[in-house]
Design an enzyme around this catalytic site. Structure first.
Site, PDB file in Angstrom:
ATOM      1  N   TYR A   1       0.814  -1.212   0.000  1.00 40.85           N
ATOM      2  CA  TYR A   1       0.000   0.000   0.000  1.00 40.85           C
ATOM      3  C   TYR A   1       0.850   1.266   0.000  1.00 40.85           C
ATOM      4  O   TYR A   1       0.416   2.313  -0.464  1.00 40.85           O
ATOM      5  CB  TYR A   1      -0.908   0.034   1.228  1.00 40.85           C
ATOM      6  CG  TYR A   1      -2.232  -0.656   1.061  1.00 40.85           C
ATOM      7  CD1 TYR A   1      -2.293  -1.998   0.732  1.00 40.85           C
ATOM      8  CD2 TYR A   1      -3.426   0.039   1.244  1.00 40.85           C
ATOM      9  CE1 TYR A   1      -3.507  -2.636   0.593  1.00 40.85           C
ATOM     10  CE2 TYR A   1      -4.646  -0.597   1.108  1.00 40.85           C
ATOM     11  CZ  TYR A   1      -4.683  -1.930   0.781  1.00 40.85           C
ATOM     12  OH  TYR A   1      -5.887  -2.560   0.646  1.00 40.85           O
TER      13      TYR A   1
ATOM     14  N   LYS B   1       3.100 -15.320   2.456  1.00 40.72           N
ATOM     15  CA  LYS B   1       3.273 -16.093   1.224  1.00 40.72           C
ATOM     16  C   LYS B   1       4.771 -16.389   1.108  1.00 40.72           C
ATOM     17  O   LYS B   1       5.429 -16.042   0.121  1.00 40.72           O
ATOM     18  CB  LYS B   1       2.733 -15.285   0.027  1.00 40.72           C
ATOM     19  CG  LYS B   1       2.650 -16.057  -1.279  1.00 40.72           C
ATOM     20  CD  LYS B   1       1.571 -17.126  -1.312  1.00 40.72           C
ATOM     21  CE  LYS B   1       1.658 -17.925  -2.603  1.00 40.72           C
ATOM     22  NZ  LYS B   1       0.753 -19.108  -2.596  1.00 40.72           N
TER      23      LYS B   1
ATOM     24  N   ASP C   1      -3.110 -18.326   0.681  1.00 39.14           N
ATOM     25  CA  ASP C   1      -4.137 -19.050  -0.096  1.00 39.14           C
ATOM     26  C   ASP C   1      -4.803 -20.108   0.787  1.00 39.14           C
ATOM     27  O   ASP C   1      -6.030 -20.266   0.786  1.00 39.14           O
ATOM     28  CB  ASP C   1      -3.554 -19.654  -1.381  1.00 39.14           C
ATOM     29  CG  ASP C   1      -2.257 -20.426  -1.169  1.00 39.14           C
ATOM     30  OD1 ASP C   1      -1.678 -20.364  -0.055  1.00 39.14           O
ATOM     31  OD2 ASP C   1      -1.808 -21.106  -2.113  1.00 39.14           O
TER      32      ASP C   1
ATOM     33  N   ASP D   1      -6.276  -6.827   4.263  1.00 40.81           N
ATOM     34  CA  ASP D   1      -7.424  -6.195   3.602  1.00 40.81           C
ATOM     35  C   ASP D   1      -8.357  -7.278   3.076  1.00 40.81           C
ATOM     36  O   ASP D   1      -9.574  -7.244   3.306  1.00 40.81           O
ATOM     37  CB  ASP D   1      -6.912  -5.321   2.446  1.00 40.81           C
ATOM     38  CG  ASP D   1      -8.050  -4.669   1.676  1.00 40.81           C
ATOM     39  OD1 ASP D   1      -8.992  -4.173   2.324  1.00 40.81           O
ATOM     40  OD2 ASP D   1      -8.003  -4.670   0.429  1.00 40.81           O
TER      41      ASP D   1
ATOM     42  N   ASP E   1     -12.098  -8.903   4.968  1.00 42.01           N
ATOM     43  CA  ASP E   1     -13.404  -8.916   4.289  1.00 42.01           C
ATOM     44  C   ASP E   1     -13.997 -10.323   4.324  1.00 42.01           C
ATOM     45  O   ASP E   1     -15.183 -10.506   4.580  1.00 42.01           O
ATOM     46  CB  ASP E   1     -13.271  -8.479   2.814  1.00 42.01           C
ATOM     47  CG  ASP E   1     -13.624  -7.012   2.609  1.00 42.01           C
ATOM     48  OD1 ASP E   1     -13.442  -6.233   3.574  1.00 42.01           O
ATOM     49  OD2 ASP E   1     -14.061  -6.646   1.505  1.00 42.01           O
TER      50      ASP E   1
END
Ligand code: IPM
Ligand code: MG
Length: 357
Positions: free
Chosen positions: A142, A192, A224, A248, A252
């Site tokens: 970001y 990751k 994942d 982020d 959600d």
């Protein structure tokens, strides 16, 4: 006690849900003898309309002078075609960075009264969901270097950079372990590391910090797999700590599996007591001004403010209990309504919670 609160209602449903949260703070002030001194300022689309920029200097200055910030929501179609640094979202990123709010706490819980709302099958949610996503908020992709290049033979290209320093990972890891100590004492660090070097550093540092918290069990999970495990066996998660972008996305997902995104608050914290409190949901321009929005996420964000920035645990609990009681009595805004419940509007819902206090 007396506290100064910067109030940034923002766009869309932001102002209506904020109005209800302020009503609740007012009731808490009366009941417990506090003084909450609120000062409003603009952020997001409304600030773009008034000043041509999503985070006016005055707004940031005001926030810095206050003890905490309450934010509604930002954004809307009207501003969607502006360049990246002029969009309402840039105001949000600017205030996070400007106030040094590196830790974003997003609890995803299933309320007893709303347990049928989860889109997951009953046998998957039977053990409930109570997850705290701790998202790094002022680093990573970001805030890394980004741009457009004309890279010779391949033609026009664009890039964004994921970068984390040891210091940034240490402080967010500590926050996650501290929070886990007051919960079920399990931290799942999501990365990751099978592909990204920044994730390999992340994993090393989180592992090192975990030694300071021997009581907490640390698991590592690839992102994942984590996104899959969240819908497969959500009860395995207590605290999830992760990078800005993974957080982020996963926050959600975590909020959706509770079935009530309109209920979920968030806190963004820095080193001191200063914090920014906002609902997880967005500005929902389609229902703005129609008294349909669910104000509970913003009201519960105010409760988080009482707890984390002001140290008023009893008052925070009073707000949370009032919300639970109103739900138990069967009152719902339309987003969480089900058969046999009583649908009420935004302001009625606020009033019902206020009456409980
Ligand atoms: C969030 C939002 C923001 C983010 C956007 C609006 C910039 O999605 O708070 O999760 O990506 O951080
Ligand atoms: Mg988001």
């Amino acid at each position: 006690m007396r506290f100064d609160i910067a109030v940034l209602p923002g766009d869309g449903i932001g102002p209506e849900v904020m109005e209800q949260a302020l009503k609740i703070l007012d009731a808490i002030a009366l009941k417990y003898g506090h003084e909450f001194n609120t000062k409003e300022a603009l952020i997001g689309g409304c600030a773009i309309d008034a000043y041509g920029e999503p985070l006016p200097q005055d707004t940031l200055e005001l926030c810095k002078k206050c003890d905490a910030v309450m934010l509604g929501a930002v954004g809307g179609e009207k501003w969607d075609t502006l360049p990246g640094d002029k969009r309402p979202e840039a105001g949000l990123l600017g205030i996070r960075a400007g106030l040094g709010l590196f830790a974003n706490l997003r609890p995803a819980v299933i309320y007893n009264a709303l347990k049928d709302a989860s889109p997951l099958k009953d046998d998957i949610v039977k053990d409930g969901i109570d997850i705290m996503v701790v998202r790094e908020l002022t680093g990573g992709i970001y805030f890394g270097k980004r741009g457009r290049t004309d890279a010779g033979e391949i033609g026009e290209a664009a890039f964004d950079t994921e970068m984390y320093s040891v210091y940034e990972v240490e402080r967010i890891a500590r926050k996650a372990f501290e929070i886990a100590m007051s919960r079920r004492k399990i931290v799942t660090s999501v990365d990751k590391a099978n592909v990204l070097e920044s994730s390999r550093l992340w994993r090393e540092v989180v592992t090192r910090v975990s030694k300071e918290y021997p009581e907490v069990k640390l698991n590592h999970m690839y992102v994942d797999n984590a996104s899959m495990q969240l819908v497969r066996r959500p009860e395995q998660f207590d605290v999830i700590v992760t990078t800005n972008m993974f957080g982020d996305i996963l926050s959600d997902e975590a909020s959706m599996i509770t079935g009530s995104i309109g209920m979920l608050p968030s806190a963004s914290l820095g080193e001191g007591n200063m914090g920014l409190y906002e609902p997880v949901h967005g500005s929902a321009p389609d229902i703005a001004g129609s008294n349909k929005a669910n104000p509970l996420a913003t009201i519960l964000s105010a409760a988080m403010m009482l707890r984390y920035s002001f140290g008023l645990e009893e008052e925070a609990k009073a707000v949370e209990d009032a919300v639970t009681k109103v739900l138990d009595k069967g009152y719902r805004t339309v987003d969480i309504a089900s058969e046999g419940t009583t649908v009420v509007g935004t302001s009625e819902m606020g009033q019902l919670v206020r009456d409980e206090i």
